[in-house]
Design a protein around this motif. Structure first.
Motif, PDB file in Angstrom:
ATOM      1  N   GLY A 142      80.647  40.180 105.793  1.00  0.00           N
ATOM      2  CA  GLY A 142      81.861  39.401 105.620  1.00  0.00           C
ATOM      3  C   GLY A 142      81.542  37.985 105.169  1.00  0.00           C
ATOM      4  O   GLY A 142      80.635  37.345 105.709  1.00  0.00           O
ATOM      5  N   LYS A 143      82.297  37.492 104.166  1.00  0.00           N
ATOM      6  CA  LYS A 143      82.047  36.181 103.581  1.00  0.00           C
ATOM      7  C   LYS A 143      83.347  35.372 103.562  1.00  0.00           C
ATOM      8  O   LYS A 143      84.262  35.686 102.794  1.00  0.00           O
ATOM      9  N   PRO A 144      83.450  34.328 104.413  1.00  0.00           N
ATOM     10  CA  PRO A 144      84.682  33.529 104.422  1.00  0.00           C
ATOM     11  C   PRO A 144      84.873  32.683 103.162  1.00  0.00           C
ATOM     12  O   PRO A 144      85.983  32.264 102.866  1.00  0.00           O
ATOM     13  N   THR A 145      83.787  32.434 102.408  1.00  0.00           N
ATOM     14  CA  THR A 145      83.874  31.740 101.127  1.00  0.00           C
ATOM     15  C   THR A 145      83.433  32.708 100.039  1.00  0.00           C
ATOM     16  O   THR A 145      82.396  33.367 100.175  1.00  0.00           O
ATOM     17  N   TYR A 146      84.193  32.793  98.962  1.00  0.00           N
ATOM     18  CA  TYR A 146      83.980  33.845  97.968  1.00  0.00           C
ATOM     19  C   TYR A 146      84.643  33.436  96.663  1.00  0.00           C
ATOM     20  O   TYR A 146      85.267  32.366  96.574  1.00  0.00           O
ATOM     21  N   GLN A 147      84.507  34.266  95.647  1.00  0.00           N
ATOM     22  CA  GLN A 147      85.216  34.087  94.385  1.00  0.00           C
ATOM     23  C   GLN A 147      86.056  35.328  94.102  1.00  0.00           C
ATOM     24  O   GLN A 147      85.655  36.446  94.429  1.00  0.00           O
ATOM     25  N   VAL A 148      87.204  35.106  93.465  1.00  0.00           N
ATOM     26  CA  VAL A 148      88.122  36.189  93.116  1.00  0.00           C
ATOM     27  C   VAL A 148      88.280  36.219  91.599  1.00  0.00           C
ATOM     28  O   VAL A 148      88.424  35.178  90.953  1.00  0.00           O
ATOM     29  N   LEU A 149      88.264  37.412  91.027  1.00  0.00           N
ATOM     30  CA  LEU A 149      88.493  37.565  89.589  1.00  0.00           C
ATOM     31  C   LEU A 149      89.969  37.307  89.292  1.00  0.00           C
ATOM     32  O   LEU A 149      90.853  37.931  89.882  1.00  0.00           O
ATOM     33  N   VAL A 150      90.225  36.380  88.375  1.00  0.00           N
ATOM     34  CA  VAL A 150      91.580  35.903  88.100  1.00  0.00           C
ATOM     35  C   VAL A 150      91.904  36.114  86.624  1.00  0.00           C
ATOM     36  O   VAL A 150      91.082  35.811  85.750  1.00  0.00           O
ATOM     37  N   GLY A 151      93.081  36.638  86.352  1.00  0.00           N
ATOM     38  CA  GLY A 151      93.566  36.763  84.983  1.00  0.00           C
ATOM     39  C   GLY A 151      92.698  37.647  84.116  1.00  0.00           C
ATOM     40  O   GLY A 151      92.680  37.522  82.902  1.00  0.00           O
ATOM     41  N   GLY A 152      91.982  38.545  84.744  1.00  0.00           N
ATOM     42  CA  GLY A 152      90.988  39.325  84.011  1.00  0.00           C
ATOM     43  C   GLY A 152      91.455  40.714  83.647  1.00  0.00           C
ATOM     44  O   GLY A 152      92.626  41.062  83.753  1.00  0.00           O
ATOM     45  N   PRO A 153      90.520  41.552  83.224  1.00  0.00           N
ATOM     46  CA  PRO A 153      90.851  42.900  82.770  1.00  0.00           C
ATOM     47  C   PRO A 153      91.210  43.808  83.942  1.00  0.00           C
ATOM     48  O   PRO A 153      90.916  43.500  85.093  1.00  0.00           O
ATOM     49  N   ASN A 154      91.877  44.903  83.629  1.00  0.00           N
ATOM     50  CA  ASN A 154      92.167  45.886  84.668  1.00  0.00           C
ATOM     51  C   ASN A 154      92.095  47.283  84.076  1.00  0.00           C
ATOM     52  O   ASN A 154      92.985  48.104  84.255  1.00  0.00           O
ATOM     53  N   ASN A 155      91.013  47.522  83.329  1.00  0.00           N
ATOM     54  CA  ASN A 155      90.799  48.810  82.678  1.00  0.00           C
ATOM     55  C   ASN A 155      89.614  49.491  83.360  1.00  0.00           C
ATOM     56  O   ASN A 155      88.465  49.073  83.185  1.00  0.00           O
ATOM     57  N   TRP A 156      89.894  50.524  84.151  1.00  0.00           N
ATOM     58  CA  TRP A 156      88.869  51.211  84.925  1.00  0.00           C
ATOM     59  C   TRP A 156      88.562  52.558  84.279  1.00  0.00           C
ATOM     60  O   TRP A 156      89.482  53.327  83.967  1.00  0.00           O
ATOM     61  N   VAL A 157      87.283  52.833  84.062  1.00  0.00           N
ATOM     62  CA  VAL A 157      86.859  54.030  83.355  1.00  0.00           C
ATOM     63  C   VAL A 157      85.980  54.880  84.283  1.00  0.00           C
ATOM     64  O   VAL A 157      85.028  54.371  84.871  1.00  0.00           O
ATOM     65  N   PRO A 158      86.294  56.178  84.428  1.00  0.00           N
ATOM     66  CA  PRO A 158      85.452  57.036  85.272  1.00  0.00           C
ATOM     67  C   PRO A 158      84.070  57.224  84.652  1.00  0.00           C
ATOM     68  O   PRO A 158      83.936  57.405  83.439  1.00  0.00           O
ATOM     69  N   THR A 159      83.034  57.182  85.483  1.00  0.00           N
ATOM     70  CA  THR A 159      81.680  57.449  85.028  1.00  0.00           C
ATOM     71  C   THR A 159      80.857  57.893  86.229  1.00  0.00           C
ATOM     72  O   THR A 159      81.397  58.106  87.320  1.00  0.00           O
ATOM     73  N   ASN A 160      79.549  58.043  86.023  1.00  0.00           N
ATOM     74  CA  ASN A 160      78.710  58.484  87.141  1.00  0.00           C
ATOM     75  C   ASN A 160      77.270  58.057  86.899  1.00  0.00           C
ATOM     76  O   ASN A 160      76.867  57.748  85.763  1.00  0.00           O
ATOM     77  N   GLY A 161      76.502  58.046  87.991  1.00  0.00           N
ATOM     78  CA  GLY A 161      75.087  57.755  87.929  1.00  0.00           C
ATOM     79  C   GLY A 161      74.797  56.421  87.256  1.00  0.00           C
ATOM     80  O   GLY A 161      75.447  55.411  87.519  1.00  0.00           O
ATOM     81  N   SER A 162      73.807  56.424  86.365  1.00  0.00           N
ATOM     82  CA  SER A 162      73.395  55.211  85.652  1.00  0.00           C
ATOM     83  C   SER A 162      74.127  55.038  84.326  1.00  0.00           C
ATOM     84  O   SER A 162      73.733  54.206  83.507  1.00  0.00           O
TER      85      SER A 162
END
Length: 306
Positions: free
Chosen positions: A226-246
């Motif tokens: 758990g990290k009380p200080t962190y970074q969040v991705l903002v205004g970015g992409p939202n395209n998720w592609v299925p894949t596997n392994g390497s």
């Protein structure tokens, strides 16, 4: 200065559509019952589409429906959520297949559903009916470049803005969710999970932000951290592609690096009723997530594309 789109809706269940470029819409509405929103590919009712009914059934319930078909995907009791005499503020998000709605000023949605077959939303429609007319003030969303100007990369984090201006990493802490945060999935209890990263043992690790816990979690060394200080991705992409392994596809979104300098990508998996974001380590051939105190590896996963 915030720009508002003023819309008046009649008692006719006829949607009025407008285009959207981000994964959310924020609005205020004054109506006694049945504030309906449609999320669609184009500016008309056509499948596929999501509908969010706020304050239906005489201002007692809210539901999410897909393709105008019953049974509803999820239903919650929301007595008195709307008011014909005053504006009430709400937000609706549709990132990563997670459709959710919440009240103005609240991070946790009052209703949420994950679509196993999500589609890209290009338009939002609003309407009223069942005896109600409505007055709407719909907030025009800032674009990603405007969001980029609000945030700078803290010392020690490489990269700053993502390639091509496709998103930035915004510094946050204590459960804060910056505007335009990229929604990556949802916890087993339905709470939204946002794409986040944090430093740990010399590495910069993609993970998940759980706002109600006041921290982000990253997987490392077999454990969840758990990290009380962190970074969040903002205004970015939202395209998720299925894949596997390497098999990291060209154009995958880089999210961090190991302590040895290997690039880490952003992945997500379905696990025990959740859709959880984590780190893809190509040399290991898995996506690691933090879950229940542990670091878990999965050879089949979705990866975030730039």
């Amino acid at each position: 200065m915030t720009n508002f789109l003023d819309v008046a809706t009649e008692d006719n269940l006829q949607y009025q559509f407008f285009p959207v470029s981000s994964g959310s819409v924020t609005f205020k509405v004054r109506t006694p019952n049945d504030a309906h929103l449609a999320l669609t590919l184009g500016p008309q009712e056509s499948d596929p589409m999501y509908e969010v009914f706020i304050g239906g059934w005489g201002n007692t319930k809210s539901v999410i429906r897909r393709n105008r078909t019953k049974p509803d995907k999820v239903e919650v009791d929301t007595p008195g959520i709307l008011n014909g005499g005053e504006f009430r503020g709400f937000w609706v998000r549709w990132d990563g297949g997670v459709v959710s709605a919440g009240r103005e000023g609240e991070v946790i949605p009052f209703i949420s559903w994950t679509d196993p077959e999500p589609f890209p939303v290009g338009f939002v429609g609003v309407c009223t009916g069942w005896g109600a007319t409505g007055t709407w003030k719909i907030e025009a969303q800032p674009s990603a470049p405007q969001a980029a100007a609000l945030y700078s990369t803290p010392p020690g984090y490489p990269g700053g803005p993502a390639p091509g201006g496709a998103g930035v990493w915004a510094e946050a802490s204590g459960g804060q969710v910056p505007p335009e945060a990229v929604l990556g999935g949802q916890d087993s209890n339905g709470e939204p999970l946002y794409v986040a990263r944090a430093q740990h043992e010399g590495a910069i690790l993609p993970g998940k932000l759980v706002a109600s816990h006041g921290c982000a979690y990253v997987p490392w060394g077999g454990q969840e951290h758990g990290k009380p200080t962190y970074q969040v991705l903002v205004g970015g992409p939202n395209n998720w592609v299925p894949t596997n392994g390497s098999n990291v596809p060209p154009g995958a979104f880089p999210g961090g690096q190991t302590e040895d300098g290997e690039t880490l990508f952003i992945g997500r998996v379905r696990h025990e009723g959740s859709v959880t974001t984590g780190k893809v380590q190509q040399s290991h051939g898995v996506c690691y997530i933090s879950f229940g105190g542990q670091e878990l590896g999965f050879p089949d996963y979705e990866i975030l594309m730039a």
